[in-house]
Design a protein around this motif. Structure first.
Motif, PDB file in Angstrom:
ATOM      1  N   MET A  76       0.826  -1.199   0.000  1.00 28.34           N
ATOM      2  CA  MET A  76       0.000   0.000   0.000  1.00 28.34           C
ATOM      3  C   MET A  76       0.869   1.262   0.000  1.00 28.34           C
ATOM      4  SD  MET A  76      -2.733   1.348   2.860  1.00 28.34           S
ATOM      5  CE  MET A  76      -1.379   1.953   3.884  1.00 28.34           C
ATOM      6  N   PHE A  77       1.923   1.249   0.831  1.00 31.77           N
ATOM      7  CA  PHE A  77       2.814   2.411   0.862  1.00 31.77           C
ATOM      8  C   PHE A  77       3.556   2.577  -0.460  1.00 31.77           C
ATOM      9  CE2 PHE A  77       2.792   1.860   5.647  1.00 31.77           C
ATOM     10  CZ  PHE A  77       2.126   3.051   5.886  1.00 31.77           C
ATOM     11  N   GLN A  78       3.905   1.462  -1.088  1.00 33.97           N
ATOM     12  CA  GLN A  78       4.606   1.560  -2.370  1.00 33.97           C
ATOM     13  C   GLN A  78       3.719   2.135  -3.460  1.00 33.97           C
ATOM     14  OE1 GLN A  78       6.091  -2.415  -3.025  1.00 33.97           O
ATOM     15  NE2 GLN A  78       7.941  -2.085  -1.790  1.00 33.97           N
ATOM     16  N   THR A  79       2.424   1.829  -3.419  1.00 27.60           N
ATOM     17  CA  THR A  79       1.503   2.429  -4.387  1.00 27.60           C
ATOM     18  C   THR A  79       1.376   3.939  -4.184  1.00 27.60           C
ATOM     19  OG1 THR A  79      -0.379   1.940  -2.927  1.00 27.60           O
ATOM     20  CG2 THR A  79       0.159   0.310  -4.632  1.00 27.60           C
ATOM     21  N   LEU A  80       1.652   4.391  -2.953  1.00 29.75           N
ATOM     22  CA  LEU A  80       1.619   5.822  -2.661  1.00 29.75           C
ATOM     23  C   LEU A  80       2.957   6.500  -2.946  1.00 29.75           C
ATOM     24  CD1 LEU A  80      -0.370   5.719   0.713  1.00 29.75           C
ATOM     25  CD2 LEU A  80      -1.261   6.262  -1.559  1.00 29.75           C
ATOM     26  N   GLY A  81       3.920   5.709  -3.430  1.00 35.21           N
ATOM     27  CA  GLY A  81       5.216   6.275  -3.785  1.00 35.21           C
ATOM     28  C   GLY A  81       6.257   6.231  -2.691  1.00 35.21           C
ATOM     29  N   TRP A  82       6.008   5.496  -1.618  1.00 32.40           N
ATOM     30  CA  TRP A  82       6.947   5.407  -0.505  1.00 32.40           C
ATOM     31  C   TRP A  82       7.636   4.044  -0.555  1.00 32.40           C
ATOM     32  CZ3 TRP A  82       5.419   5.892   5.412  1.00 32.40           C
ATOM     33  CH2 TRP A  82       6.605   5.851   6.176  1.00 32.40           C
ATOM     34  N   ASP A  83       8.934   4.052  -0.707  1.00 35.73           N
ATOM     35  CA  ASP A  83       9.715   2.816  -0.702  1.00 35.73           C
ATOM     36  C   ASP A  83       9.880   2.355   0.743  1.00 35.73           C
ATOM     37  OD1 ASP A  83      11.274   0.676  -1.370  1.00 35.73           O
ATOM     38  OD2 ASP A  83      13.103   1.849  -1.721  1.00 35.73           O
ATOM     39  N   PHE A  84       8.879   1.660   1.242  1.00 33.50           N
ATOM     40  CA  PHE A  84       8.820   1.256   2.653  1.00 33.50           C
ATOM     41  C   PHE A  84       9.726   0.044   2.871  1.00 33.50           C
ATOM     42  CE2 PHE A  84       7.157  -0.403   6.566  1.00 33.50           C
ATOM     43  CZ  PHE A  84       6.716   0.708   7.265  1.00 33.50           C
ATOM     44  N   ARG A  85      10.674   0.181   3.796  1.00 32.73           N
ATOM     45  CA  ARG A  85      11.630  -0.902   4.071  1.00 32.73           C
ATOM     46  C   ARG A  85      11.770  -1.063   5.585  1.00 32.73           C
ATOM     47  NH1 ARG A  85      16.895   0.951   1.235  1.00 32.73           N
ATOM     48  NH2 ARG A  85      16.107   2.964   2.023  1.00 32.73           N
ATOM     49  N   LEU A  86      11.040  -1.996   6.138  1.00 34.46           N
ATOM     50  CA  LEU A  86      11.089  -2.256   7.574  1.00 34.46           C
ATOM     51  C   LEU A  86      12.451  -2.842   7.949  1.00 34.46           C
ATOM     52  CD1 LEU A  86       9.681  -2.480  10.351  1.00 34.46           C
ATOM     53  CD2 LEU A  86       8.905  -4.750   9.663  1.00 34.46           C
TER      54      LEU A  86
END
Length: 293
Positions: free
Chosen positions: A138-148
């Motif tokens: 979901m975050f990637q679709t918003l343009g955020w390269d989310f990396r926990l």
């Protein structure tokens, strides 16, 4: 009104003794030991200790990493407390208006309370998984390269979301109980005086919930500071590295990983004093504005 009394002074002492022993053994004794250890440089293998005075405290005050962790803990506590209380209050207001299926609706909102913090953290790992986690996608679709675990802000966001999700049911239970205890006559009178739903809530309902909200404020601050340890440890996979951690988790890392028992004891003493001051501030200033009915 008749007051209950005891025929002998030893009976109330005997009833209080088990609880007093638990408090003394599991709180006062460890707290006294932490205060004493904070003035010593401890050998990690237990072969001895050297008295260093307040050196452990001065090292913390000049440590930039400790200041960074303290600032993150403050922001983390504020965010978890605010969102946990506000979302729970919104759900409680909506649940209070449900007529059909009310019990099922409330049960679905409360079942998360039974989940232990490490389990909640494990579920967070699944939701924020780098490969196929739904929240990550979901975050990637918003343009955020989310990396926990690899990005500071991503890990901090995941920690806040999981901690808020875990605490909402507790707040929901108390807020819903508070709403249901408001007399029907008060609600009817408010409906006549003010036709606006939001106006009735802020002018009548919320002031009556103030004692409950004040109690939950203290509980949520304590939760964010201490009870989220299991969530944080699971999300960072026991390898904090450059990831954000709270003051409580840093006490664990420095004491049990870095073998700095004196420094970690000084951190625990500082944290204990801060919590004590925060509690006094809340009861002295905030509670004066609370009216109990």
């Amino acid at each position: 009104m008749k007051r209950a009394g005891f025929t002998t002074v030893w009976l109330p002492i005997a009833l209080l003794l088990p609880q007093l022993m638990i408090i003394a053994i599991f709180f006062y004794w460890p707290a006294a030991w932490a205060v004493q250890s904070s003035f010593y440089l401890q050998d990690p293998f237990g072969f001895g200790s050297t008295f260093v005075g307040v050196e452990n405290y001065t090292d913390l005050m000049t440590n930039t990493e400790y200041g960074k962790v303290a600032r993150f803990t403050l922001i983390y506590t504020a965010l978890v407390t605010f969102f946990s209380l506000s979302i729970a209050l919104l759900l409680a207001v909506k649940a209070d208006k449900v007529i059909k299926g009310a019990k099922s609706y409330r049960t679905l909102l409360m079942w998360v309370y039974a989940i232990a913090p490490p389990v909640a953290g494990f579920l967070g790992l699944m939701f924020f998984d780098q490969r196929n986690g739904p929240m990550t996608e979901m975050f990637q679709t918003l343009g955020w390269d989310f990396r926990l675990g690899a990005d500071y802000n991503s890990t901090a966001t995941a920690m806040v979301i999981v901690a808020v999700w875990k605490q909402i049911p507790v707040n929901f239970i108390f807020f819903l109980s508070g709403l249901q205890s408001i007399p029907k006559s008060v609600r009817e009178a408010a409906l006549i005086d003010n036709r606006s739903a939001s106006g009735r809530f802020w002018d009548v309902t919320f002031p009556l919930l103030a004692p409950t909200a004040f109690f939950l404020l203290i509980i949520n601050i304590t939760y964010a500071l201490f009870d989220t340890f299991g969530i944080i440890d699971t999300l960072v996979r026991s390898e904090p590295g450059n990831n954000p951690v709270t003051l409580v988790y840093k006490v664990f890392v420095d004491g049990f990983r870095g073998n700095d028992l004196g420094g970690s004891s000084a951190q625990s003493v500082i944290l204990m004093v801060l919590v004590l001051l925060l509690t006094v501030f809340q009861f002295r200033l905030i509670e004066r504005r609370i009216h109990y009915t």
